[in-house]
Design an enzyme around this catalytic site. Structure first.
Site, PDB file in Angstrom:
ATOM      1  N   SER A 124      23.457 -38.262  18.114  1.00 35.49           N
ATOM      2  CA  SER A 124      22.993 -38.466  16.710  1.00 35.49           C
ATOM      3  C   SER A 124      23.464 -39.606  15.779  1.00 35.49           C
ATOM      4  CB  SER A 124      23.724 -37.334  16.054  1.00 35.49           C
ATOM      5  OG  SER A 124      23.610 -37.259  14.581  1.00 35.49           O
ATOM      6  N   TYR A 148      31.634 -31.398  14.493  1.00 31.16           N
ATOM      7  CA  TYR A 148      30.246 -31.785  15.256  1.00 31.16           C
ATOM      8  C   TYR A 148      29.981 -33.068  15.654  1.00 31.16           C
ATOM      9  CZ  TYR A 148      25.162 -32.510  15.597  1.00 31.16           C
ATOM     10  OH  TYR A 148      23.826 -33.140  16.005  1.00 31.16           O
ATOM     11  N   LYS A 152      29.792 -35.050  19.441  1.00 31.53           N
ATOM     12  CA  LYS A 152      28.578 -36.253  20.029  1.00 31.53           C
ATOM     13  C   LYS A 152      29.279 -37.380  20.517  1.00 31.53           C
ATOM     14  CE  LYS A 152      25.119 -33.757  19.148  1.00 31.53           C
ATOM     15  NZ  LYS A 152      24.475 -32.985  20.071  1.00 31.53           N
TER      16      LYS A 152
HETATM   17  P1  NAD Z   1      18.514 -26.224  18.204  1.00 33.12           P
HETATM   18  O1  NAD Z   1      19.438 -25.366  17.734  1.00 33.12           O
HETATM   19  O2  NAD Z   1      16.931 -25.909  17.534  1.00 33.12           O
HETATM   20  O3  NAD Z   1      18.248 -26.364  19.771  1.00 33.12           O
HETATM   21  C1  NAD Z   1      19.301 -26.422  20.467  1.00 33.12           C
HETATM   22  C2  NAD Z   1      19.120 -25.228  21.556  1.00 33.12           C
HETATM   23  O4  NAD Z   1      20.398 -25.120  22.343  1.00 33.12           O
HETATM   24  C3  NAD Z   1      18.776 -23.877  20.961  1.00 33.12           C
HETATM   25  O5  NAD Z   1      17.567 -23.309  21.358  1.00 33.12           O
HETATM   26  C4  NAD Z   1      20.094 -23.178  21.462  1.00 33.12           C
HETATM   27  O6  NAD Z   1      19.722 -21.706  21.651  1.00 33.12           O
HETATM   28  C5  NAD Z   1      20.646 -23.933  22.726  1.00 33.12           C
HETATM   29  N1  NAD Z   1      22.012 -23.664  22.873  1.00 33.12           N
HETATM   30  C6  NAD Z   1      23.113 -23.794  21.992  1.00 33.12           C
HETATM   31  N2  NAD Z   1      24.253 -23.643  22.985  1.00 33.12           N
HETATM   32  C7  NAD Z   1      23.891 -23.422  24.039  1.00 33.12           C
HETATM   33  C8  NAD Z   1      24.523 -23.044  25.326  1.00 33.12           C
HETATM   34  N3  NAD Z   1      25.789 -22.965  25.226  1.00 33.12           N
HETATM   35  N4  NAD Z   1      23.753 -22.836  26.254  1.00 33.12           N
HETATM   36  C9  NAD Z   1      22.422 -22.693  26.510  1.00 33.12           C
HETATM   37  N5  NAD Z   1      21.678 -23.260  25.364  1.00 33.12           N
HETATM   38  C10 NAD Z   1      22.358 -23.438  24.211  1.00 33.12           C
HETATM   39  O7  NAD Z   1      18.657 -27.666  17.712  1.00 33.12           O
HETATM   40  P2  NAD Z   1      17.727 -29.021  17.782  1.00 33.12           P
HETATM   41  O8  NAD Z   1      17.407 -29.382  16.361  1.00 33.12           O
HETATM   42  O9  NAD Z   1      16.421 -28.810  18.581  1.00 33.12           O
HETATM   43  O10 NAD Z   1      18.660 -30.127  18.165  1.00 33.12           O
HETATM   44  C11 NAD Z   1      18.672 -30.385  19.694  1.00 33.12           C
HETATM   45  C12 NAD Z   1      19.804 -31.409  19.893  1.00 33.12           C
HETATM   46  O11 NAD Z   1      19.649 -32.437  19.145  1.00 33.12           O
HETATM   47  C13 NAD Z   1      21.198 -30.583  19.764  1.00 33.12           C
HETATM   48  O12 NAD Z   1      22.020 -31.285  20.392  1.00 33.12           O
HETATM   49  C14 NAD Z   1      21.729 -31.421  18.215  1.00 33.12           C
HETATM   50  O13 NAD Z   1      23.025 -31.644  18.062  1.00 33.12           O
HETATM   51  C15 NAD Z   1      20.753 -32.621  18.278  1.00 33.12           C
HETATM   52  N6  NAD Z   1      20.646 -33.324  17.272  1.00 33.12           N
HETATM   53  C16 NAD Z   1      19.971 -32.810  16.235  1.00 33.12           C
HETATM   54  C17 NAD Z   1      19.565 -33.305  15.103  1.00 33.12           C
HETATM   55  C18 NAD Z   1      18.685 -32.506  13.924  1.00 33.12           C
HETATM   56  O14 NAD Z   1      18.883 -32.673  12.939  1.00 33.12           O
HETATM   57  N7  NAD Z   1      18.014 -31.458  14.392  1.00 33.12           N
HETATM   58  C19 NAD Z   1      19.949 -34.634  14.849  1.00 33.12           C
HETATM   59  C20 NAD Z   1      20.675 -35.215  15.541  1.00 33.12           C
HETATM   60  C21 NAD Z   1      21.017 -34.577  16.959  1.00 33.12           C
HETATM   61  N1  UFG Z   2      19.562 -32.686   0.394  1.00 27.22           N
HETATM   62  C1  UFG Z   2      19.489 -32.067  -0.867  1.00 27.22           C
HETATM   63  N2  UFG Z   2      19.183 -30.993  -0.938  1.00 27.22           N
HETATM   64  C2  UFG Z   2      19.344 -29.929  -0.094  1.00 27.22           C
HETATM   65  C3  UFG Z   2      19.548 -30.458   1.376  1.00 27.22           C
HETATM   66  C4  UFG Z   2      19.675 -31.850   1.498  1.00 27.22           C
HETATM   67  O1  UFG Z   2      19.396 -32.912  -1.871  1.00 27.22           O
HETATM   68  O2  UFG Z   2      19.322 -28.850  -0.104  1.00 27.22           O
HETATM   69  C5  UFG Z   2      20.041 -34.313   0.704  1.00 27.22           C
HETATM   70  C6  UFG Z   2      21.159 -34.661   1.260  1.00 27.22           C
HETATM   71  O3  UFG Z   2      22.337 -34.758   0.307  1.00 27.22           O
HETATM   72  C7  UFG Z   2      20.993 -36.163   1.959  1.00 27.22           C
HETATM   73  C8  UFG Z   2      19.430 -35.676   2.307  1.00 27.22           C
HETATM   74  O4  UFG Z   2      18.862 -34.736   1.558  1.00 27.22           O
HETATM   75  O5  UFG Z   2      20.991 -36.899   0.909  1.00 27.22           O
HETATM   76  C9  UFG Z   2      19.386 -35.323   3.706  1.00 27.22           C
HETATM   77  O6  UFG Z   2      20.049 -34.198   4.143  1.00 27.22           O
HETATM   78  P1  UFG Z   2      20.039 -33.379   5.309  1.00 27.22           P
HETATM   79  O7  UFG Z   2      20.989 -32.242   5.278  1.00 27.22           O
HETATM   80  O8  UFG Z   2      18.511 -32.931   5.482  1.00 27.22           O
HETATM   81  O9  UFG Z   2      20.228 -34.271   6.488  1.00 27.22           O
HETATM   82  P2  UFG Z   2      21.734 -35.235   6.872  1.00 27.22           P
HETATM   83  O10 UFG Z   2      21.289 -36.684   6.953  1.00 27.22           O
HETATM   84  O11 UFG Z   2      22.720 -34.877   6.015  1.00 27.22           O
HETATM   85  O12 UFG Z   2      22.163 -34.777   8.291  1.00 27.22           O
HETATM   86  C10 UFG Z   2      21.403 -34.911   9.428  1.00 27.22           C
HETATM   87  C11 UFG Z   2      21.708 -33.883  10.242  1.00 27.22           C
HETATM   88  C12 UFG Z   2      23.183 -33.821  10.834  1.00 27.22           C
HETATM   89  C13 UFG Z   2      23.692 -34.973  11.107  1.00 27.22           C
HETATM   90  C14 UFG Z   2      23.336 -36.107  10.134  1.00 27.22           C
HETATM   91  C15 UFG Z   2      23.782 -37.350  10.555  1.00 27.22           C
HETATM   92  O13 UFG Z   2      21.441 -32.516   9.822  1.00 27.22           O
HETATM   93  O14 UFG Z   2      23.331 -32.872  11.943  1.00 27.22           O
HETATM   94  O15 UFG Z   2      21.746 -36.017   9.896  1.00 27.22           O
HETATM   95  O16 UFG Z   2      23.098 -37.855  11.619  1.00 27.22           O
HETATM   96  F1  UFG Z   2      24.864 -34.892  11.386  1.00 27.22           F
END
Ligand code: NAD
Ligand code: UFG
Length: 337
Positions: A124, A148, A152
Site C-alpha cells: 500500500s 495496519y 505492510k
Molecule cells: P477486502 O477486505 O475486500 O479483501 C481481503 C479479503 O481477505 C477478504 O475477502 C477477507 O475475507 C480475506 N481475509 C482476511 N483475512 C484473512 C485470513 N486470515 N485468511 C483468509 N482470508 C482472509 O480488501 P481489499 O480492498 O480487496 O484489499 C485486498 C488487499 O489489498 C489487502 O491486503 C489490503 O490491505 C490491500 N490494500 C487495499 C487497499 C484499499 O484501499 N482497498 C489499499 C492498499 C492495499
Molecule cells: N475523506 C473525507 N470524508 C470521508 C472519507 C474520506 O473527506 O468520509 C477524505 C480523506 O480525508 C482523504 C480522502 O478523502 O483526504 C481519501 O480518504 P480515504 O479514507 O478514502 O483514503 P485514504 O487515502 O485515507 O486511505 C487509503 C486506504 C488506506 C491506506 C491509505 C494509504 O483506505 O488503507 O490509503 O495508502 F492506508
C-alpha cells in the site's frame, strides 16, 4: 497450472479473478470470508462463464492450506488476504499482527513446503508514511503511521529477507494508491461493512440515500481547494497490474517493487464534483475538521510500473465514478441483496 488467490472473494481479489479467468488462467481462491461474501465468487463465474475452485480457509490454518496445495498444481500466489481498516488496527493491533503477519508467514511456509516460490503481494502507499514528497517514487524512505501500515512494511521486509535467503523466490510488491470503481457489469464491487471509512463508498451511499451527508475532512489544507489530494485508481486497472506483475515473475528472480497509481492527484472536492457530473446526481456534503493521521497530498509516480511491467492505468475518473455508482445502485446492500 493454477494461480492461488488468497482473499479472492474480496474487493480487489474478485476483480483480479475476473481478469485472470479471462486471460485463461485456472483460478483457486482461498478466503476465510471474514470481510467478504461467497456470492462474489458466483458473480465472477457469471461474468466470465468460467469456474473458480473455492476453499473457505484461513491463512493461519497451515493444514487447510496444505490440502489446497496438495489438491491443485499451484504455480504462483497472489496474496490479497489481510485486514485493512486503519482505525481498527490502532484499536486492535494484535489482531492485525496475527492475521496479516502470522498469516503471511504461515502461507509462505506452506508455499516453501510445496516449492511454490512466486508471489504477488498487496502492499500500500501507506508505506510512504507522512511524507509530502510527491509524486511518490518506490525508492523513497518508508515508515508506518498505524499497525495496519506496519503490517505492510513488515511483510515487505519478510518477503525481501526470504528472497535474499533463497534465490529461487520471485516476489512482486505492489503498492496500491486509492482503489475505487467496480466492474462495468455492476455485479461485483466494494462491500464495506457498516459505515464506510473511505471516500468513494461514502459518496455512493450518500447518493443512494443510505447516508445523509458526506463530511469532507478538512478544507484548510495547502492544496488548490483546501481538501486532501489522493491518487484514485480504478480497481480494474489495479487488477490488470497483477496480471502484468505475474507475467514478469516468470522471468525475474528476487523482489521487485512497483507503485500502482495513475500519477494524478484529485482533491476530495474534485472527486465529489466528478461523481455529480458523471452520474447527474447531487451529493449533500459539509466541511468538517481534518481527520487525524491524514496526509495532505498523496499520488504516485507510476513510471516504473510502465517501464518494467508495461502497465499503466487507462480508466478515467469519470469511469471510476460511473462504475462505483452502477455497483451501488444495483446492489444497495452490497452482496446482502
Ligand atoms: P477486502 O477486505 O475486500 O479483501 C481481503 C479479503 O481477505 C477478504 O475477502 C477477507 O475475507 C480475506 N481475509 C482476511 N483475512 C484473512 C485470513 N486470515 N485468511 C483468509 N482470508 C482472509 O480488501 P481489499 O480492498 O480487496 O484489499 C485486498 C488487499 O489489498 C489487502 O491486503 C489490503 O490491505 C490491500 N490494500 C487495499 C487497499 C484499499 O484501499 N482497498 C489499499 C492498499 C492495499
Ligand atoms: N475523506 C473525507 N470524508 C470521508 C472519507 C474520506 O473527506 O468520509 C477524505 C480523506 O480525508 C482523504 C480522502 O478523502 O483526504 C481519501 O480518504 P480515504 O479514507 O478514502 O483514503 P485514504 O487515502 O485515507 O486511505 C487509503 C486506504 C488506506 C491506506 C491509505 C494509504 O483506505 O488503507 O490509503 O495508502 F492506508
Amino acid at each position: 497450472m493454477s494461480i492461488l488467490v488468497t482473499g479472492g472473494a474480496g474487493y480487489i481479489g474478485s476483480h483480479t479473478c475476473v481478469l485472470l479467468l479471462e486471460a485463461g488462467y485456472d483460478v483457486v481462491v482461498l478466503d476465510n470470508l471474514s470481510n467478504s461474501s461467497p456470492k462474489s465468487i458466483g458473480r465472477v463465474e457469471k461474468i466470465t462463464g468460467k469456474k473458480i475452485k473455492f476453499y473457505e480457509c484461513d491463512i493461519l490454518d497451515k493444514n487447510g492450506m496444505r490440502k489446497i496445495f496438495k489438491e491443485n498444481d499451484i504455480d504462483a500466489v497472489i496474496h490479497f488476504a489481510g485486514l485493512k481498516a486503519v482505525g481498527e488496527s490502532v484499536a486492535q493491533p494484535l489482531k492485525y499482527y496475527e492475521n496479516n503477519i502470522s498469516g503471511t508467514v504461515c502461507l509462505l511456509e506452506v508455499m516453501n513446503e510445496f516449492n511454490v516460490k512466486k508471489m504477488v503481494f498487496s502492499s500500500s502507499a501507506t508505506v510512504y508514511g507522512m511524507t509530502d514528497k510527491v509524486p511518490l517514487t518506490e525508492d523513497l524512505p518508508t515508515s508506518a503511521n498505524s499497525p495496519y501500515g506496519q503490517t505492510k512494511l513488515m511483510i515487505e521486509q519478510i518477503l525481501t529477507d526470504l528472497a535474499v535467503s533463497d534465490k529461487e523466490w520471485s516476489i512482486s510488491l505492489l503498492r496500491y494508491f486509492n482503489p475505487v470503481g467496480a466492474h462495468e457489469s455492476g455485479s461485483i464491487g466494494e462491500n464495506p461493512k457498516g459505515i464506510p471509512n473511505n471516500l468513494m463508498p461514502y459518496i455512493t451511499q450518500v447518493a443512494s440515500g443510505k447516508l445523509e451527508q458526506l463530511s469532507i475532512f478538512g478544507n484548510d489544507y495547502p492544496t488548490k481547494d483546501g481538501t486532501g489530494v489522493r491518487d484514485y485508481i480504478h480497481v480494474v486497472d489495479l487488477a490488470d497490474g497483477h496480471l502484468k506483475a505475474l507475467d514478469k515473475l516468470n522471468t525475474t528472480k528476487g523482489v521487485m517493487i512497483h507503485n500502482l497509481g495513475t500519477g494524478v492527484g484529485y482533491s476530495v472536492l474534485d472527486l465529489v464534483n466528478a461523481f455529480q457530473e458523471a452520474n447527474n446526481l447531487k451529493i449533500n456534503y459539509k466541511f468538517a475538521p481534518r481527520r487525524p493521521g491524514d496526509v495532505v497530498t498523496c499520488y504516485a509516480d507510476p513510471s516504473k510500473a510502465k517501464k518494467e511491467l508495461g502497465w499503466e492505468a487507462k480508466k478515467s475518473v469519470v469511469d471510476m465514478c460511473r462504475d462505483s455508482w452502477n455497483w451501488q445502485k444495483n446492489n444497495p446492500n452490497g452482496y446482502d441483496d
